[in-house]
Enzyme design. Structure first.
Site, PDB file in Angstrom:
ATOM      1  N   ASP A  18       0.852  -1.180   0.000  1.00 33.64           N
ATOM      2  CA  ASP A  18       0.000   0.000   0.000  1.00 33.64           C
ATOM      3  C   ASP A  18       0.893   1.238   0.000  1.00 33.64           C
ATOM      4  OD1 ASP A  18      -2.170   1.665   0.126  1.00 33.64           O
ATOM      5  OD2 ASP A  18      -2.741   1.172   2.175  1.00 33.64           O
ATOM      6  N   ASP A  58      -2.740   2.429  -6.156  1.00 34.81           N
ATOM      7  CA  ASP A  58      -1.735   2.527  -5.094  1.00 34.81           C
ATOM      8  C   ASP A  58      -1.680   1.324  -4.157  1.00 34.81           C
ATOM      9  OD1 ASP A  58      -4.205   3.068  -3.984  1.00 34.81           O
ATOM     10  OD2 ASP A  58      -3.465   4.613  -2.617  1.00 34.81           O
ATOM     11  N   GLU A  59      -2.396   0.256  -4.454  1.00 32.13           N
ATOM     12  CA  GLU A  59      -2.300  -0.913  -3.583  1.00 32.13           C
ATOM     13  C   GLU A  59      -2.604  -2.188  -4.365  1.00 32.13           C
ATOM     14  OE1 GLU A  59      -5.271  -1.460  -0.498  1.00 32.13           O
ATOM     15  OE2 GLU A  59      -6.545   0.067  -1.419  1.00 32.13           O
TER      16      GLU A  59
END
Length: 362
Positions: A16, A110-111
């Protein structure tokens, strides 16, 4: 280590990025470093898409109305989102993941989950892989990432939050069940405020309280989700890491603590729902033509209303406008509304998108 028989314990990493959008902006503009930054919105209108850690210290977070964010943090700096840049950085990060495994399940730009049980470099310890990945991300992009390592997706996700920012944590098979038992249910990934409030009313405050309930009782009170709660309260999550699959729809919904009965209140709830859907679609490069409004009444009756356009919807304002036009004929409401949802679907590919964006005249 194994879970029994010949089946090895899975090694799942959840990576993350730390305040991704805001961190990219601070990386690219030195004047923003150390300052509270909000990506998206403006001081006068809109909602925050992402906030830097400096802004989060003031209670500024994603989906917060910009006016409220500015009130909480008078020095807040608003910057417009640059999704083309975020997507490019995300692609760099994905290449780093692919150095270790092909079993990559992105959740957003983003993860992502990674299954490194069998990995390309033959590294025995998932913690070592996570450390290498985080170092490579920093080297290549200049950004910090956090990671959670566990034997299942649920606990890997929970672990990635334990040592943020720029840290990692492990939840082992031995420690998984006691970790869940001690955790407040409102902190469970996937348990929103409305569900947490319902659990609290039923006397369920922790994972241990959840574990004390029978499967039939949980199914009675939470429907299909009851089986999920029964399993995760015991640290059981058998979901596999699923590599990229085409998304058929993106939606957001909210359950209200007090039933909505008037149009103005309902219209106000549509705005953040549309914004959440739009942020996700922009981040993933998705372009859709069908907007669906979901309404759940106080007696749990569910209705949906949809509209499909001839061209892809090109702006957040257009998405919200369509959702609002679907909402208006439902009032005066015959009964209280406990949930509203907005979904975008009928996605098209980039070649079709270039044919033209929808300009609504409403």
């Amino acid at each position: 280590m194994s879970t029994g028989g010949d089946t090895p314990t899975r090694k799942i990493i959840h990576v993350d990025m730390d305040a991704f959008y805001a961190s990219v902006e601070q990386r690219d503009n030195p004047e923003l470093r150390g300052k509270p930054v909000a990506v998206g919105g403006s001081a006068a209108r809109g909602v925050v898409a992402a906030a830097s850690y400096e802004a989060r210290a003031f209670g500024v977070r994603s989906a917060l109305p910009s006016v409220t964010a500015k009130r909480r943090c008078p020095d807040l700096v608003f910057v417009p989102p640059r999704f083309d840049i975020y997507r490019a950085v995300s692609a760099q990060i994905r290449e780093i993941f692919a150095e270790h495994t092909d079993l990559i399940e992105p959740l957003s730009l983003d993860e992502a989950y990674l299954d490194v049980t069998q990995n390309k470099q033959g590294i025995s310890f998932a913690t070592e892989i996570a450390t290498i990945i985080r170092a490579r991300i920093k080297e290549v992009t200049g950004l910090n990432a956090s990671a959670g390592i566990s034997y299942c997706k649920f606990l890997a996700k929970m672990a990635s939050d334990l040592n943020k920012p720029n840290g990692q944590a492990v939840i082992s098979p031995k420690n998984g069940p006691p970790f869940v038992e001690a955790l407040a249910v409102k902190k469970f990934h996937g348990v929103g405020p409305a569900t947490a409030a319902k659990m609290e009313r039923l006397g369920i405050l922790t994972g241990a309280d959840l574990k004390a309930q029978s499967l039939s009782w949980l199914q009675e009170h939470f429907g299909k989700s009851g089986t999920w709660y029964y399993n995760i309260s015991r640290g059981i999550d058998n979901r596999a890491v699923q590599p990229d699959r085409p998304r058929k729809s993106v939606g957001a919904e909210d359950t209200f603590m007090v039933d909505i009965v008037d149009l103005d209140a309902a219209r106000a709830e549509i705005t953040p729902l549309a914004a959440k859907v739009w942020r996700h679609c922009e981040a993933k490069g998705l372009h859709g033509r069908t907007v669906t409004l979901k309404v759940k009444y106080a007696d749990f009756q569910i209705i949906t209303r949809s509209r499909t356009t001839s061209a892809p919807i090109g702006r957040l304002d257009d998405l919200e406008a369509i959702a609002q036009t679907l909402l208006e004929p439902l009032f005066p409401a015959p009964k209280g509304i406990r949930l509203l949802g907005v979904t975008l679907s009928s996605f098209i590919d980039d070649e079709e998108t270039t044919a033209g964006q929808l300009e609504l005249q409403i």
